[in-house]
Scaffold this motif. Structure first.
Motif, short mmCIF file in Angstrom:
data_model
loop_
_atom_site.label_atom_id
_atom_site.label_comp_id
_atom_site.label_asym_id
_atom_site.label_seq_id
_atom_site.Cartn_x
_atom_site.Cartn_y
_atom_site.Cartn_z
N TRP A 89 0.84 -1.20 0.00
CA TRP A 89 0.00 0.00 0.00
C TRP A 89 0.87 1.25 0.00
O TRP A 89 0.53 2.27 -0.63
CB TRP A 89 -0.93 0.02 1.21
CG TRP A 89 -2.13 -0.88 1.14
CD1 TRP A 89 -2.49 -1.85 2.03
CD2 TRP A 89 -3.17 -0.87 0.13
NE1 TRP A 89 -3.67 -2.45 1.65
CE2 TRP A 89 -4.11 -1.87 0.49
CE3 TRP A 89 -3.38 -0.13 -1.03
CZ2 TRP A 89 -5.25 -2.13 -0.28
CZ3 TRP A 89 -4.52 -0.39 -1.79
CH2 TRP A 89 -5.43 -1.37 -1.42
N ASP A 90 2.00 1.22 0.70
CA ASP A 90 2.91 2.37 0.71
C ASP A 90 3.44 2.67 -0.69
O ASP A 90 3.52 3.83 -1.10
CB ASP A 90 4.09 2.11 1.66
CG ASP A 90 3.70 2.24 3.13
OD1 ASP A 90 2.67 2.89 3.41
OD2 ASP A 90 4.44 1.71 3.99
N ARG A 93 0.70 4.30 -2.71
CA ARG A 93 0.50 5.70 -2.35
C ARG A 93 1.57 6.60 -2.96
O ARG A 93 1.32 7.76 -3.28
CB ARG A 93 0.50 5.86 -0.82
CG ARG A 93 -0.84 5.58 -0.17
CD ARG A 93 -0.84 5.99 1.29
NE ARG A 93 0.05 5.14 2.08
CZ ARG A 93 -0.36 4.05 2.74
NH1 ARG A 93 -1.63 3.67 2.70
NH2 ARG A 93 0.50 3.34 3.43
N GLN A 94 2.77 6.06 -3.12
CA GLN A 94 3.88 6.85 -3.68
C GLN A 94 3.79 7.02 -5.19
O GLN A 94 4.59 7.75 -5.77
CB GLN A 94 5.22 6.16 -3.35
CG GLN A 94 5.59 6.17 -1.87
CD GLN A 94 6.86 5.39 -1.62
OE1 GLN A 94 7.91 5.66 -2.22
NE2 GLN A 94 6.79 4.40 -0.74
N PRO A 96 0.99 8.12 -7.48
CA PRO A 96 -0.35 8.63 -7.80
C PRO A 96 -0.65 8.71 -9.29
O PRO A 96 -1.81 8.85 -9.68
CB PRO A 96 -0.37 10.01 -7.15
CG PRO A 96 1.07 10.44 -7.13
CD PRO A 96 1.83 9.17 -6.86
N ASP A 117 -6.47 4.97 5.74
CA ASP A 117 -6.85 6.22 5.07
C ASP A 117 -7.61 5.97 3.77
O ASP A 117 -7.70 6.86 2.92
CB ASP A 117 -5.61 7.08 4.80
CG ASP A 117 -4.60 6.39 3.88
OD1 ASP A 117 -4.73 5.16 3.66
OD2 ASP A 117 -3.67 7.07 3.41
N TRP A 118 -8.20 4.79 3.60
CA TRP A 118 -8.89 4.45 2.36
C TRP A 118 -10.10 5.35 2.12
O TRP A 118 -10.35 5.80 1.01
CB TRP A 118 -9.32 2.99 2.40
CG TRP A 118 -10.03 2.50 1.18
CD1 TRP A 118 -11.38 2.30 1.02
CD2 TRP A 118 -9.43 2.13 -0.07
NE1 TRP A 118 -11.65 1.83 -0.24
CE2 TRP A 118 -10.46 1.72 -0.94
CE3 TRP A 118 -8.12 2.11 -0.54
CZ2 TRP A 118 -10.24 1.29 -2.24
CZ3 TRP A 118 -7.88 1.69 -1.84
CH2 TRP A 118 -8.93 1.28 -2.68
N TYR A 122 -8.81 5.07 -2.80
CA TYR A 122 -7.70 5.80 -3.42
C TYR A 122 -8.08 6.12 -4.87
O TYR A 122 -8.60 5.26 -5.59
CB TYR A 122 -6.43 4.95 -3.43
CG TYR A 122 -5.75 4.78 -2.09
CD1 TYR A 122 -6.23 5.41 -0.94
CD2 TYR A 122 -4.62 3.99 -1.98
CE1 TYR A 122 -5.59 5.25 0.27
CE2 TYR A 122 -3.97 3.81 -0.77
CZ TYR A 122 -4.46 4.44 0.36
OH TYR A 122 -3.82 4.28 1.56
#
Length: 220
Positions: A89-90, A93-94, A96, A117-118, A122
């Motif tokens: 997931w990290d 997130r990096q 986009p 933080d979903w 996303y």
């Protein structure tokens, strides 16, 4: 990628367990066995997770988005990968500018494995389920309760006629169809009329349909 509907594939782990009719002749069997691995003993973490950051840089530079098929050699929500998923997931997130196409046969496990933080999902993650036979339609019922930027269906291998109409009300935005990629003598028939019917369903509902492949004369 050699897959027509994506630009890249990223396998954070490889290996799985068979859970439904679509899995019978899973293509990862031969690939992993040729590499000397047991394909259906559960997930094994891969080594190289650096490529997505390179693709992200390229996407930024070119001013475009790349699609990334996520865990094509496993299942992103397989419980055997719980230890590594937060790190995956990290990475997501990096990046986009990459659209991560996450496909699962285990939608019942998604909610407990989403990041904190979903929220409504996303913006760069498309959640999908495999449904190549009518008995797998329950997966769509489960997935449509989960917020996502886009929901999609992989009807591959397509093993019979399927009525997707009840789900084409805005809950799902994309359907992929395709035949089973298995050895001659093992592969199960895909009737092209099943594909044409799904295409009509999608056209009537204004939903995108991608027809990936069929066998003809022994070849895809």
């Amino acid at each position: 990628s050699g897959i027509g509907w994506t630009d890249h594939t990223q396998n954070f782990w490889q290996g799985c367990h068979k859970v439904s009719a679509e899995c019978t002749h899973c293509y990862i069997d031969g690939i992993m066995r040729r590499a000397g691995r047991v394909p259906f003993g559960g997930p094994m973490r891969t080594v190289d997770w650096s490529k997505p950051l390179k693709w992200e840089h390229q996407a930024q530079k070119q001013g475009r988005r790349f699609r990334v098929f996520t865990c094509s050699m496993s299942d992103f929500f397989h419980p055997g990968a719980d230890e590594w998923r937060p790190e995956a997931w990290d990475v997501i997130r990096q990046c986009p500018n990459l659209d991560w196409l996450v496909l699962t046969k285990r939608p019942e496990l998604i909610k407990d494995r989403l990041p904190a933080d979903w929220s409504v999902g996303y913006a760069n993650v498309w959640l999908g389920v495999t449904c190549g036979v009518g008995s797998s339609l329950h997966r769509l019922d489960m997935l449509k309760t989960i917020p996502a930027a886009l929901r999609w269906v992989s009807a591959e291998p397509l093993l019979g006629p399927i009525d997707f109409r009840p789900y084409l009300d805005g809950s799902f935005q994309w359907i992929i169809t395709g035949c089973e990629q298995a050895a001659v003598g093992k592969r199960r028939e895909m009737n092209i009329e099943w594909v044409r019917d799904i295409d009509r369903q999608c056209r009537d509902a204004g939903v995108a349909h991608f027809f990936k492949q069929r066998y003809e004369g022994g070849r895809i």
